[in-house]
Each structure stands twice: as C-alpha cells, then as structure tokens.
Enzyme design. Structure first.
Site, PDB file in Angstrom:
ATOM      1  N   ASP A 309       0.737  -1.492   0.151  1.00  0.00           N
ATOM      2  CA  ASP A 309       0.086  -0.035  -0.091  1.00  0.00           C
ATOM      3  C   ASP A 309       0.854   1.394  -0.106  1.00  0.00           C
ATOM      4  O   ASP A 309       0.323   2.345  -0.364  1.00  0.00           O
ATOM      5  CB  ASP A 309      -1.093   0.129   1.144  1.00  0.00           C
ATOM      6  CG  ASP A 309      -2.048  -1.032   1.243  1.00  0.00           C
ATOM      7  OD1 ASP A 309      -2.135  -1.765  -0.030  1.00  0.00           O
ATOM      8  OD2 ASP A 309      -2.911  -1.152   2.188  1.00  0.00           O
ATOM      9  N   ASP A 533      -8.580  -7.799   8.957  1.00  0.00           N
ATOM     10  CA  ASP A 533      -7.800  -6.528   8.224  1.00  0.00           C
ATOM     11  C   ASP A 533      -8.052  -5.679   9.213  1.00  0.00           C
ATOM     12  O   ASP A 533      -7.092  -4.477   8.945  1.00  0.00           O
ATOM     13  CB  ASP A 533      -8.777  -6.386   7.043  1.00  0.00           C
ATOM     14  CG  ASP A 533      -8.699  -7.390   6.083  1.00  0.00           C
ATOM     15  OD1 ASP A 533      -7.407  -7.618   5.688  1.00  0.00           O
ATOM     16  OD2 ASP A 533      -9.724  -7.777   5.457  1.00  0.00           O
TER      17      ASP A 533
HETATM   18  C1  BGC Z   1      -1.775  -6.455   9.645  1.00  0.00           C
HETATM   19  C2  BGC Z   1      -0.438  -6.922  10.150  1.00  0.00           C
HETATM   20  C3  BGC Z   1      -0.624  -8.494   9.975  1.00  0.00           C
HETATM   21  C4  BGC Z   1      -0.936  -8.601   8.418  1.00  0.00           C
HETATM   22  C5  BGC Z   1      -1.150 -10.097   8.133  1.00  0.00           C
HETATM   23  C6  BGC Z   1      -1.922  -6.489   8.203  1.00  0.00           C
HETATM   24  O1  BGC Z   1      -3.248  -5.937   8.080  1.00  0.00           O
HETATM   25  O2  BGC Z   1      -1.556  -4.841  10.136  1.00  0.00           O
HETATM   26  O3  BGC Z   1      -0.381  -6.922  11.461  1.00  0.00           O
HETATM   27  O4  BGC Z   1       0.794  -9.275  10.192  1.00  0.00           O
HETATM   28  O5  BGC Z   1      -2.121  -7.892   8.051  1.00  0.00           O
HETATM   29  O6  BGC Z   1      -2.318 -10.590   8.556  1.00  0.00           O
END
Ligand code: BGC
Length: 594
Positions: A309, A533
C-alpha cells in the site's frame, strides 16, 4: 488493506530428484544435462544429483532418506572417483580429505525419523569427467552394502518404479546459489508457516487448506525475533530449510514497517513515526538482511513482498483527491516511503537468493490511466532511490490482502450494452480493467516500458478473492442496461470496489500456483486467510494500530469508497489477529470450491 483512492499459492511441487523411501529401490531422475545416481539399503537411501554443470564446476544436491531407526545426528560419507573438490556447501557441514567427503548435519536439521528425508547441497570444482559417487554411508554404515550402480549418462526415460506421490510438473530449474532463476516459483515447493497452519487446522474444515503456503508478515521490529514467544525470522527460515529437504522452496516474507505506515487508513498504522527512517533502516531492514544473508539459507528462494500500500498511497491519497489524507501528504512531502522502499530493495536485493516484489495496489485502485502512469513513474523513482536499481526488482504484486477477483468470467472491459461501454457502469466507473489479472498483465507491460527489466514477473494475492458460494452468478447479467449487465454478472460481490476490510461474502481464491498465466509468476497467498484486516471497533493496543471505520459494518463510507457501506463483517479483532468467523465464511465461499 485500501482504494481509488484502494487496496489491497501449492501446486508448486516439482523436483529434480525423486526418492523412493523404504527398503527397496531409490529412484532418482533429473532433467537433461544432469547426471544422477542413487543408492539404497536397509538403513538409508541417498540420491545424489548434479543439478547443473559447467566446464570447471558443478552444483550437486544430496538427499538422504533414513529407512532405519530414528537418528538425532547424521553424517553422510562418500568418495569421489575423480578430482572433484567441494568449494561451498549449504544445509550441512561439509569437509573433504583427499577424495573422501563427510557431510554432517547442522544444529537445526540433525533429527531424522524413520522414513524422513533431508537434503543439502554444494558447489564443486572438477576437471576431466565429473563422475557421480554411487556408494554412501550414513553414520558410518553403508547405505546399500551392494555393488555401486553406474550412473545413467542420459536421463532415464522410464518412470521410477516406485512413483512419488507428487510427480513433478516442471523440470528443475535450480542454479547454483548466487544465480537467480527467472521465476522463483517454477519448480519450487511453498513454505507452510506452521503457526498459521496450526490455527487453520484447528478450525472445523480448516485442514482442507492448512497445508497451503502463506506469507510470513514481518509487521514490526519485534517480529524479527518473534512476538510473544512465537517464531521469529530465523525460526521460519530454519523450518523452511527442513521443509525444502534439499529441493527448491519459496518462502515469502512481507516487509511491512515503513515510517508512517498505512497513511490512508488507520487499521494497520505501524510503530514507526513519519520521520523514523533511521530506525526503519537500522532496527528493521538491516537485521532482516543480516539473517537472510546467512549461508545456511542460501538454497532457499526468499521472496519479499515490499511494503503493501505505501507507494500506491502516494499516487492517489497524498493530495488533490477526495480520499487524500494529511498523513499521506506528509509521507509524500518527506520522501520517506520512497527512501525506505529504495533502501529495502537495495539491501535485500544484494542477497543473491532474494526476489523482491513491490506492492502495486490493485485494479480498483490504480486501474485508471490517470493513476497507473504516475504509479509506474513512482515505482521507478523508489526503485532507483537509496542505491537501489531496477535489477533489485524481480517483479510486482497486486491485490495484496485485497478481494479483487483474479478474472471476471461474465463480462470484459470491451463489452457494451446497447452501445454503452461497461466502463460507464457504476461498478466499473471508467476503470480500464475489470479484474486483477488483466490489470497485472497491463501494468507489467507499462512497467517494462517505464524502465523496469523485461523479464519482470507479477504475483496476484488470491487468498481471499474466490467469491464462490450461493451468491456467485452463473452467467452474464441481463442486458437491460449496462448496470444490470455488470451487476448481474460480476463475481466480486462487494458493495464497492474500494471496500477492503473483512469483506462479507468473500471466499478462498485460487490455491497458490506457479506460472498460471502470461507474465504472472504465481498466484500466492500473502494475506493468511483467517487473519483480520482491522478491528470493527476501537481496541486499545501497543502496535500503533488505529480504528478504521471501514472495518465497522455500520459505517456509511467516505470519498475512497464512493460513500458506500463498508461491507465489513461485524465483531472483528485487530488487524492480523485470528478471526474465526471470517475464516469460516472464506471456506464456505471458496472458489474453486474446496
Ligand atoms: C496487519 C499485520 C498483519 C497482516 C497479516 C495486516 O493488516 O497490519 O499486523 O501481520 O495484516 O495478517
């Protein structure tokens, strides 16, 4: 992760050597140009394969299978027939005296249960003929006790008498460590993260996907050594070496800790402030690079997913659009996203078995020409900052942690209804793409034109873009209007393309697959299914994560999602934490079905 203003692999089984375990035969076969020998006995079988050979050197791979009682340490011995010399080894401690070679286990791969295999490799020098050894010992005991067999001079054409359960689908492509292959996924297994796998397997029905390869997210400095007693980077890499068992294996690491992270949203804000570029370099990238560069990991294919992103946010959310945020404007002005990405590419790209893939948003974010052109320019700028060059970039990834369909089967961008283009439908909204694969392929072409290497490869995160289940259309929509046509036929059932948080109705997508389409290196599972998410309400935490209302099912939206409902599932935990209800829904709506 976000949108237009956003967001956000294993049939990879193939091998150069196939070993039949058990007391009987050991079969080994390799592709053209390689020689092979195999050896078997009551206690062990050894497959020795020359994977590549040039005028004065060669790379060999040795796989041992213990057919006797379990051992906790191993020492494999053989003698070369010619003047071969081991020059560099990996996954074993290799010593040579005269023609006699011994290879001992390292600290992490000594245990070998009955029937278990492990492997190691080495580069060697030779002159004249490079005859492969055929007699081996394991812990001092001959593996076959019989007459050495003559290695075949041409690859066997008949199948092994004792066929393996997973036949190779593509020829082996392993070069000596230090030489990158074009597509790291071709002919490679994928790393199964034991921590994610255990969570998936503990869910009802979860064992159907628990053995798939998913990425390891290094989402904070502490993740390098492991959070809350969990596995750190070394533990994952050691495990990957064991899983590789001497064959090509891809492990995916998500590099995700930029200063001012996730500037257009709040759910995945990180630990580093907007100006903490120095800490990003010295406390995050440098330690990761130091671990990855350990020769013990030289035979792994380490794929890095670089900063989801970040660069896309600079394109669409850093000023002048409805979705812009002050945080993104700050990151654009201070240049720390580009500086951080450039540093990561340069530092990690210097390690010859690392394959860097830069995050390139998704079609519902950058799929407008007005976004895609500037995005390509922005990617080039970052990839030529801080010492990085385009040679540090293997490719790009699209749809990371997002929900865009890989392909929309029932409408395409060139369709029209009574003369009105589907581009004019509310859903497509003048975008030039209707799905992730067409976007990835077009973006690839644009990136090459912009200055990236012509062998660039694309990845698509397909972990949660399946859109199966009962709501999936079975044919095109009615041609009453362009909107009935698109809305009736689209498999992506989101309320708006810009929705990105814990999407209701989504399903598991295509399983990780190598080289599925032109220009696409692989379908991969970067976002581990079942990990949230973002939280649906404010949850205090010490990770820097905020509360983003796009994760709240009652939210009516903002400029980045056309002021639509968020489409998020209720009662979700913090980003990255296990979200059982979502996992169950993903299983239910998997496409292809499980
Ligand atoms: C989170 C991370 C996480 C990743 C995988 C991201 O949206 O901020 O902390 O490791 O997703 O689940």
């Amino acid at each position: 992760m976000r949108a237009p203003t956003r967001r956000r692999r294993t049939a990879l089984m193939a091998a150069g050597v196939l070993i039949a375990t058990g007391s009987g035969t050991a079969a080994a076969f390799t592709a053209t140009n390689a020689s092979a020998a195999s050896d078997a006995a009551a206690g062990c079988s050894v497959a020795y394969t020359v994977q590549s050979q040039w005028n004065v050197g060669f790379t060999a791979q040795v796989t041992i299978t213990n057919t006797g009682p379990a051992v906790t340490a191993w020492n494999v011995g053989w003698s070369f027939a010619g003047n071969q010399k081991v020059t560099q080894g990996w996954s074993a401690d290799i010593a040579q005296t005269g023609a006699a070679v011994t290879a001992k286990n390292l600290s992490y791969n000594g245990s070998l249960g009955t029937g278990a295999s492990t492997g190691f490799g080495f580069n060697g020098s030779y002159s004249g003929t490079n005859t492969s050894p055929t007699a081996f010992t394991l812990n001092g005991v001959a593996c076959n006790g019989g007459t050495p067999t003559t290695p075949p001079t041409t690859p066997p054409t008949s199948p092994p008498t004792d066929p393996p359960t997973d036949p190779p689908t593509t020829p082996p492509t392993t070069p000596p460590p230090g030489t990158r292959v074009d597509n790291p996924y071709a002919g490679a297994k994928g790393y199964v993260n034991p921590e994610w796998s255990a969570k998936a397997a503990a869910e009802p029905g979860g064992s159907r996907i628990a053995n798939q390869s998913t990425a390891v997210w290094l989402d904070r400095i502490a993740a390098i050594n492991g959070v809350n007693g969990g596995m750190g980077l070394r533990a994952h890499l050691n495990k990957a070496v064991t899983q590789a068992a001497g064959q090509p294996l891809v492990i995916e690491l998500v590099i995700y800790d930029l200063p001012g992270r996730d500037c257009a949203a709040l759910a995945s804000n990180g630990e580093l402030g907007a100006t903490e570029l120095g800490r990003y370099k010295t406390e995050y990238i440098d330690p990761i690079a130091a671990i990855i560069a350990d020769p013990a990991y030289a035979a792994l294919r380490i794929v890095t997913i670089v900063e989801p992103d970040s660069l896309p946010n600079l394109v669409t959310n850093a000023g002048g659009t409805a979705g812009s945020t002050e945080a993104c404007a700050t990151m654009k002005a201070n240049g720390n996203y580009e500086a951080g990405v450039g540093y990561a590419l340069h530092k990690l790209g210097a390690i010859s078995n690392v394959y860097n893939y830069i995050d390139a948003g998704h079609h519902g974010w950058l799929g407008w020409d007005t976004n895609m052109g500037p995005a390509a320019q922005g990617f080039l700028k970052a990839a030529t900052t801080g010492g990085a060059t385009v040679n540090d970039v293997t490719g790009f990834i699209v749809n990371t942690a997002n929900y865009g369909a890989t392909t929309e089967p029932f409408f395409k961008i060139t369709d029209n209804v009574n003369g009105t283009s589907v581009r004019q439908s509310k859903w497509v909204d003048w975008n030039y793409y209707v799905d992730e694969q067409s976007y990835a392929q077009a973006l690839r072409t644009l990136l090459v034109t912009t200055g990236f290497n012509s062998n660039l490869g694309m990845l698509i995160d397909t972990s949660r873009n399946g859109w199966g289940g009962t709501a999936r259309p079975t044919g095109p929509g009615a041609t009453t209007s362009v909107d009935t046509y698109v809305n009736g036929g689209r498999t992506d059932r989101r309320i708006h393309l810009g929705n990105w948080c814990n999407q209701s109705g989504a399903g598991i997508g295509q399983r990780p697959t190598a080289a599925p389409a032109t220009g696409i290196d692989a379908y991969v599972w970067v976002k581990p299914p079942g990990e949230s998410d973002g939280a649906s309400s404010l949850i205090p935490n010490d990770e820097g994560k905020g509360f983003d209302r796009m994760c709240d099912p009652t939210y009516t939206g903002n400029g980045r999602n056309g002021n639509s409902m968020s489409g998020a599932l209720a009662n979700s935990p913090l980003a990255g934490q296990w979200f059982s209800a979502q996992f169950q829904e993903l299983l239910k709506n998997a496409y292809p079905a499980l």
